[in-house]
Design a protein around this motif. Structure first.
Motif, mmCIF file in Angstrom:
data_model
loop_
_atom_site.group_PDB
_atom_site.id
_atom_site.type_symbol
_atom_site.label_atom_id
_atom_site.label_comp_id
_atom_site.label_asym_id
_atom_site.label_seq_id
_atom_site.Cartn_x
_atom_site.Cartn_y
_atom_site.Cartn_z
ATOM 1 N N LYS A 28 33.105 23.477 24.700
ATOM 2 C CA LYS A 28 33.341 24.907 24.934
ATOM 3 C C LYS A 28 34.539 25.417 24.145
ATOM 4 O O LYS A 28 34.467 26.466 23.494
ATOM 5 N N SER A 34 30.623 30.169 25.602
ATOM 6 C CA SER A 34 30.687 30.363 27.044
ATOM 7 C C SER A 34 30.339 29.082 27.785
ATOM 8 O O SER A 34 29.820 28.119 27.201
ATOM 9 N N THR A 35 30.602 29.091 29.086
ATOM 10 C CA THR A 35 30.245 27.943 29.920
ATOM 11 C C THR A 35 28.740 27.695 29.883
ATOM 12 O O THR A 35 28.273 26.557 29.810
ATOM 13 N N HIS A 228 28.646 20.439 36.215
ATOM 14 C CA HIS A 228 29.622 21.429 36.669
ATOM 15 C C HIS A 228 30.641 20.903 37.672
ATOM 16 O O HIS A 228 31.543 21.659 38.064
ATOM 17 N N GLY A 351 25.696 27.892 35.230
ATOM 18 C CA GLY A 351 26.845 28.331 34.449
ATOM 19 C C GLY A 351 26.873 29.834 34.279
ATOM 20 O O GLY A 351 27.943 30.471 34.358
ATOM 21 N N ARG A 354 27.929 31.373 37.539
ATOM 22 C CA ARG A 354 29.374 31.204 37.732
ATOM 23 C C ARG A 354 30.160 32.210 36.888
ATOM 24 O O ARG A 354 31.116 32.833 37.361
ATOM 25 N N ASP A 355 29.745 32.405 35.635
ATOM 26 C CA ASP A 355 30.442 33.368 34.773
ATOM 27 C C ASP A 355 30.289 34.795 35.298
ATOM 28 O O ASP A 355 31.220 35.603 35.227
ATOM 29 N N ALA A 358 32.379 34.866 38.576
ATOM 30 C CA ALA A 358 33.739 34.322 38.440
ATOM 31 C C ALA A 358 34.071 33.327 39.547
ATOM 32 O O ALA A 358 35.233 33.160 39.936
#
Length: 397
Positions: A28, A34-35, A228, A351, A354-355, A358
């Motif tokens: 990353k 990005s994740t 993760h 992912g 999650r992005d 947050a």
């Protein structure tokens, strides 16, 4: 043969899954992505594993396990060489998919489980558990942290390529089954030419789709955890070194869990074992969501690792019981293919979620609800199968 399968499975799965967990953060930052994009590497490997597994089920039948597995070792090793010198994230994704993913399909859990099933009839549960013990999933993350911090990501990938080279002499001794058990038409390489149950017949059984949905969902949850867990722990203010240690704990538990699940399948049946694993996964993720106490997180991670490693052995035992040992390679190939949507899409989707939020809390919430629902589904399936067995016994009498 069990030791050879154990070594092959460990290099394949340990390098890919254990290695990716510690490499993802460096990928990353190194490529500034990005994740979700960084986590696509392992997803592409899983994608290709699923797409090509039915092809290699046929290859095992035509040229034998030895040649199939040797080809996979070479291909996967080349993939790590490409990763060591990848100039962009797109080359990284291609290397994981076209080299590592395809290679794992040829010498990883799928062919190694077929090897164990062939050699340890009529009760292969314990052997399947041993062969699928992912010891390297525990060792590779710690090795990766050391190598990446001191020598960089490229050195880490080259070391994993070297492990593949060391594996080649062991794979040279693979034979499909005991000499006395060879069927008519088998050649000197131990390859088989016998006919297996058709793919259409397998796909026409509702139980196949139940297993795809249930075991495939648990497998996807395991991939999400591997991808993760470190980032999730860091989000909970766990130091990076301790977060990486959780991944090693998961791998260590997986090594014992695989063997334990193999034994449980022989005691209580594969369906009941899958139900138990689903319930344990739901409870463990609930604990991780609700605490930042490191000892409790270690305990929960131990259970998650033990359960995740046992999914494939349990599917092996269930597949052999329902469809027969001779059809196992084709069943596993189709199972891997049709679990692709979950295994490929859900880890990067985690992912992305999650992005977008947050936080990893929504991701873990989905894991808890999904694992609990799958546990309930396997409980119901177990009752249906028990009733069917009872009816067959009455008819036989």
């Amino acid at each position: 043969m069990a030791v050879r399968g154990f070594l092959c499975q460990n290099i394949a799965i340990g390098c890919a899954f254990g290695g990716f967990g510690v490499a993802a953060g460096e990928i990353k930052s190194q490529f500034d992505v990005s994740t979700g994009m960084a986590s696509m590497g392992l997803a592409f490997a899983v994608l290709m594993m699923g797409l090509v597994s039915p092809i290699f089920a046929r290859m095992i039948g035509s040229v034998g396990l030895r040649r199939t597995m040797l080809t996979g070792i070479v291909l996967s090793g080349l993939g790590y060489v490409v990763l060591a010198f990848a100039p962009s994230i797109y080359v990284v994704l291609a290397a994981y998919g076209l080299f590592v993913g395809v290679g794992i399909a040829m010498f990883g859990s799928f062919p190694c489980s077929v090897l164990a099933s062939n050699w340890f009839q009529p009760n292969p549960g314990a052997a399947l558990g041993f062969v699928n013990m992912p010891v390297m999933v525990a060792l590779v993350p710690m090795m990766g942290i050391f190598l990446i911090e001191r020598y960089g990501l490229s050195t880490f990938y080259l070391v994993m390529a070297g492990l593949h080279i060391l594996l080649l002499p062991f794979a040279l001794g693979v034979a499909d089954r005991p000499e006395g058990a060879a069927r008519a038409g088998d050649d000197a390489q131990g390859s088989t030419a016998h006919a297996m149950i058709s793919s259409r017949a397998i796909l026409g059984r509702p139980i196949f789709w139940i297993v795809v949905l249930g075991a495939g969902g648990l497998s996807a949850a395991g991939i999400i955890g591997v991808s993760h867990l470190v980032s999730f722990a860091i989000e909970k203010h766990i130091p990076p070194a301790q977060a990486a240690f959780l991944l090693s704990v998961m791998g260590a538990a997986a090594a014992l869990g695989s063997l334990l699940v193999g034994v449980l399948c022989g005691k209580i049946g594969a369906v009941n074992t899958l139900a138990l694993m689903g319930a344990a996964l739901a409870g463990s993720w609930f604990v991780l969501l609700g605490t930042s106490l490191y000892p409790l997180m270690i305990c929960a991670t131990l259970i998650i690792g033990a359960c995740g490693a046992g999914i494939f052995p349990a599917v092996n035992v269930l597949g052999a019981r329902v469809f027969g040992v001779d059809a196992l390679a084709r069943v596993l190939g189709l199972f891997t293919l049709y679990t692709l949507p979950m295994n490929f899409l859900l880890p990067p989707a985690a992912g992305v979620l999650r992005d977008a939020t947050a936080s990893y809390e929504p991701v873990v919430g989905v894991l808890i609800a999904g694992s609990g629902a799958i546990a309930a589904m396997f409980v119901l399936l177990g009752r249906v199968m028990a009733r069917q067995d009872a009816v067959r016994e009455k008819v036989a009498v």
